[in-house]
Design a protein around this motif. Structure first.
Motif, PDB file in Angstrom:
ATOM      1  N   GLU A 125      -7.250  -4.267  33.468  1.00  0.00           N
ATOM      2  CA  GLU A 125      -8.640  -4.413  33.904  1.00  0.00           C
ATOM      3  C   GLU A 125      -9.127  -3.208  34.689  1.00  0.00           C
ATOM      4  O   GLU A 125      -9.919  -3.332  35.624  1.00  0.00           O
ATOM      5  N   GLN A 126      -8.597  -2.058  34.389  1.00  0.00           N
ATOM      6  CA  GLN A 126      -9.077  -0.840  35.041  1.00  0.00           C
ATOM      7  C   GLN A 126      -9.575   0.144  33.989  1.00  0.00           C
ATOM      8  O   GLN A 126      -8.959   0.320  32.949  1.00  0.00           O
ATOM      9  N   THR A 127     -10.686   0.775  34.307  1.00  0.00           N
ATOM     10  CA  THR A 127     -11.263   1.737  33.376  1.00  0.00           C
ATOM     11  C   THR A 127     -11.712   2.962  34.156  1.00  0.00           C
ATOM     12  O   THR A 127     -12.188   2.837  35.284  1.00  0.00           O
ATOM     13  N   ALA A 128     -11.551   4.131  33.552  1.00  0.00           N
ATOM     14  CA  ALA A 128     -12.110   5.338  34.147  1.00  0.00           C
ATOM     15  C   ALA A 128     -13.427   5.645  33.453  1.00  0.00           C
ATOM     16  O   ALA A 128     -13.521   5.548  32.241  1.00  0.00           O
ATOM     17  N   ALA A 129     -14.433   5.973  34.232  1.00  0.00           N
ATOM     18  CA  ALA A 129     -15.735   6.308  33.662  1.00  0.00           C
ATOM     19  C   ALA A 129     -16.159   7.675  34.158  1.00  0.00           C
ATOM     20  O   ALA A 129     -16.006   7.988  35.328  1.00  0.00           O
ATOM     21  N   GLN A 130     -16.655   8.477  33.227  1.00  0.00           N
ATOM     22  CA  GLN A 130     -17.197   9.774  33.609  1.00  0.00           C
ATOM     23  C   GLN A 130     -18.628   9.819  33.108  1.00  0.00           C
ATOM     24  O   GLN A 130     -18.889   9.864  31.922  1.00  0.00           O
TER      25      GLN A 130
ATOM     26  N   THR B 241      -7.486  15.217  27.994  1.00  0.00           N
ATOM     27  CA  THR B 241      -7.963  16.513  28.494  1.00  0.00           C
ATOM     28  C   THR B 241      -9.481  16.660  28.434  1.00  0.00           C
ATOM     29  O   THR B 241     -10.033  17.537  29.078  1.00  0.00           O
ATOM     30  N   MET B 242     -10.153  15.834  27.630  1.00  0.00           N
ATOM     31  CA  MET B 242     -11.602  15.964  27.558  1.00  0.00           C
ATOM     32  C   MET B 242     -12.283  15.317  28.764  1.00  0.00           C
ATOM     33  O   MET B 242     -13.481  15.405  28.908  1.00  0.00           O
ATOM     34  N   PHE B 243     -11.489  14.683  29.620  1.00  0.00           N
ATOM     35  CA  PHE B 243     -12.053  14.070  30.825  1.00  0.00           C
ATOM     36  C   PHE B 243     -11.820  14.964  32.042  1.00  0.00           C
ATOM     37  O   PHE B 243     -11.055  15.931  31.987  1.00  0.00           O
ATOM     38  N   ASP B 244     -12.466  14.608  33.128  1.00  0.00           N
ATOM     39  CA  ASP B 244     -12.273  15.285  34.402  1.00  0.00           C
ATOM     40  C   ASP B 244     -10.806  15.212  34.839  1.00  0.00           C
ATOM     41  O   ASP B 244     -10.101  14.250  34.528  1.00  0.00           O
ATOM     42  N   LYS B 245     -10.365  16.227  35.571  1.00  0.00           N
ATOM     43  CA  LYS B 245      -8.961  16.290  35.982  1.00  0.00           C
ATOM     44  C   LYS B 245      -8.545  15.061  36.802  1.00  0.00           C
ATOM     45  O   LYS B 245      -7.416  14.572  36.680  1.00  0.00           O
TER      46      LYS B 245
END
Ligand code: FAD
Ligand code: MG
Ligand code: MG
Ligand code: MG
Ligand code: MG
Length: 551
Positions: A497-502, A244-248
């Motif tokens: 090998e996938q990452t979400a970056a904000q 929840t601390m990340f973008d929707k």
């Protein structure tokens, strides 16, 4: 007064104490650091140890690069690759830094000393207890896992923080997986043994679940082809969503990806009990259910260390969760004590509470009226002291104070507009809504350590020249800029090998390219070339040969 100390280094002696004789060895101020995690280590790396007599107390004689802990648990990275011995760091510093492998169990701020218990040996009285005196105390003991007093959690769950220690000591979890492949278990028993439950849908829980999934599908499947269908990974979250601390967008992507991967994400489930065989949880629609499991990892939040709880009682901060400090990281309610990282929080001043001081400060003529021009003169100071103001202007796409006045006033006028205190209050009335607590992250802890060390390094200079830039409130003058956190972005590795970056400015990137960004950032953040080399070679080895799952 300058003199040469035993180590042949130039030492600084307190210039205020007159009457030094040349034969006397000047005394350096004693700085005691509690903890060798992110905050303590970054303080240590930056502080000019030739200016102070530095002593470090910590029960762990290595620094652990926590962001890579989830990778360690599944064998992507070797434990020794992310653990940097304290000795290595101290050896590179000037002066003589003492390290005590011990746990501090009591802070006595009145007599300025800490009580410690040795980890490694006992002294003459057999207790291993000793005292260390300080002039300045830097508390950086971090947090501990929070079980929220859920019965059975402490006894039956693993905690990621302790897992490095477990791996260093070589314990049974990897073997448990291998045991499950043995023919003498029936299918139901195997399924139970191979049910991994991760509790907590924050960044660490999510990353651990993702790592575990990769480990099972890529590596375990090679070793035990028929095991893959029996393995199940569940991720339990009490709130409505994970991350929840990340973008929707990131939350949605992660939830979808986990579903495709076959990770059972259970949101709105609250764990109420853990026994050695089953986890009991409740959900508004299903009521109470019990699920058998093989291994449970608890990652559902952080709590306060007992030593901090005791200390808070001592200094009038009882009932709080973390130590309150001012914006200079000084613990409120005592002198010469600082708190950094997860064990402290900045008690951010509210603009509205200080509005009359701000007004008086700007109203140099003491006329009870303020022009916008006059206000602008002190605005930089206000800006620095109250980070919420910058956030507020940003959120409203405003440039400066005159926009703020225009916004609150139906009849804004020009630069020469005069305001009284009520109008200023009105203009600033919503700003405090942007006060943000800093998150308990490595990024915050590291920046605070560096900041405080820089203040310490400048302290001598400032002692000689106390007229720093003028500051608002209190004595009117502070010698240092308050701490300001710079958010550099946040990663959520999701497996495969996938990452979400904000990144700042709401820049979102999800996929393989951000995985590479993640690799390079975490390689560059390593505390030493040794660990950097080891981590990168672990990653390369994994690309070529797969994980080391023989352990
Ligand atoms: P810590 O790093 O926890 O250090 C506390 C130190 O104090 C330790 O050396 C400990 O041994 C010592 N200590 C404890 N008790 C005593 C005592 N009584 N006396 C003396 N010393 C004591 N943050 C991110 O920003 N990005 C991430 O990807 C990330 N991943 C994480 C993954 C995991 C598995 C975990 C557990 C945390 C992760 N974090 C991450 C959070 C981050 O690790 C913490 O916010 C950070 O470590 C806080 O630093 P600290 O110095 O306050 O505490
Ligand atoms: Mg620390
Ligand atoms: Mg740490
Ligand atoms: Mg911590
Ligand atoms: Mg903090």
């Amino acid at each position: 007064v300058f003199a040469v100390s035993g180590g042949g280094l130039v030492a600084y002696a307190d210039s205020k104490s007159d009457g030094y004789e040349s034969s006397q060895v000047p005394t350096k101020k004693k700085v005691v650091v509690l903890g060798t995690g992110w905050a303590g280590m970054s303080f240590l790396k930056t502080v000019d140890s030739s200016l102070y007599d530095v002593q470090v107390v910590s029960p762990r004689n290595y620094f652990a690069f926590t962001p890579l802990l989830p990778s360690v648990t599944c064998g992507t990275v070797e434990p020794r690759s992310i653990a940097e011995p304290i000795r290595n760091i101290i050896r590179k510093k000037k002066g003589d830094i003492k390290f005590w492998e011990a746990e501090c169990f009591k802070i006595d701020a009145k007599s300025k000393k800490v009580h410690c218990r040795s980890n490694v040996g006992t002294n003459l009285d057999g207790t291993g207890e000793f005292e260390v005196e300080y002039d300045y105390l830097v508390i950086a003991v971090g947090a501990r896992p929070n079980t929220f007093n859920t019965p059975g959690v402490a006894e039956n769950c693993h905690f990621l923080k302790q897992i490095l220690h477990i791996f260093v000591q070589e314990i049974e979890d990897a073997q448990r997986i291998q045991k499950a492949a043995l023919p003498n278990l029936n299918e139901e028993e195997r399924r139970k043994t191979l049910h991994f439950i991760v509790i907590g849908g924050g960044p660490t829980g999510v990353e651990f679940a993702a790592e575990l999934h990769d480990f099972v599908t890529e590596d375990l499947a090679k070793l035990y082809p028929n095991i893959q269908d029996l393995v199940k990974i569940s991720l339990i979250e009490a709130g409505g969503h994970i991350l929840t601390m990340f973008d929707k967008r990131i939350t949605e992507f992660a939830e979808d990806k986990f579903q495709r991967d076959g990770i059972d994400v259970k949101t709105n489930f609250k764990v109420v009990k853990v026994s050695d065989k089953a986890i009991t949880m409740t959900n508004p629609s299903t009521g109470e259910i019990s699920v058998p499991y093989g291994m449970a990892v608890w990652s559902a939040g952080i709590g306060t260390r007992p030593i901090i709880l005791d200390f808070m009682k001592e200094i009038g901060q009882a009932g709080r969760r973390v130590l309150a400090t001012d914006e200079w990281l000084r613990v409120l309610g005592c002198n010469d004590v600082y708190a950094l990282g997860d064990c402290g929080t900045i008690n951010q001043r509210k603009v509205l509470e200080d509005v009359s001081a701000i007004f008086q400060k700007a109203d140099r003529k003491n006329s009870g009226k303020l022009t916008v021009k006059e206000l602008k003169v002190v605005f930089d100071d206000i800006f620095e002291r109250y980070p919420q103001l910058e956030l507020y202007l940003k959120s409203k796409h405003m440039k400066d104070v005159s926009d703020l006045l225009k916004d609150s006033d139906s009849n804004p006028g020009t630069e020469s507009i005069e305001l009284d205190i009520e109008r200023l209050k009105k203009a600033l009335s919503n700003v405090d809504s942007q006060v943000k607590m800093l998150p308990p992250t490595a990024q915050v802890a590291a920046q605070q350590g560096t900041y405080l060390a820089q203040c310490f390094n400048k302290m001598k200079e400032r002692d000689e020249n106390p007229e720093g830039p003028p500051r608002i409130r209190e004595t009117g003058r502070h010698r240092f800029r308050p701490f300001r956190y710079r958010h550099l972005g946040q990663f959520a590795p999701l497996g495969g090998e996938q990452t979400a970056a904000q990144l700042p400015g709401d820049w979102i990137s999800i996929g393989h390219s951000s995985q590479w960004l993640w690799y390079s950032v975490y390689a560059s953040k390593q505390v030493s070339w040794r660990t950097r080399f080891l981590v990168v070679s672990d990653w390369m080895r994994r690309f070529i040969f797969g994980r080391d799952s023989s352990r």
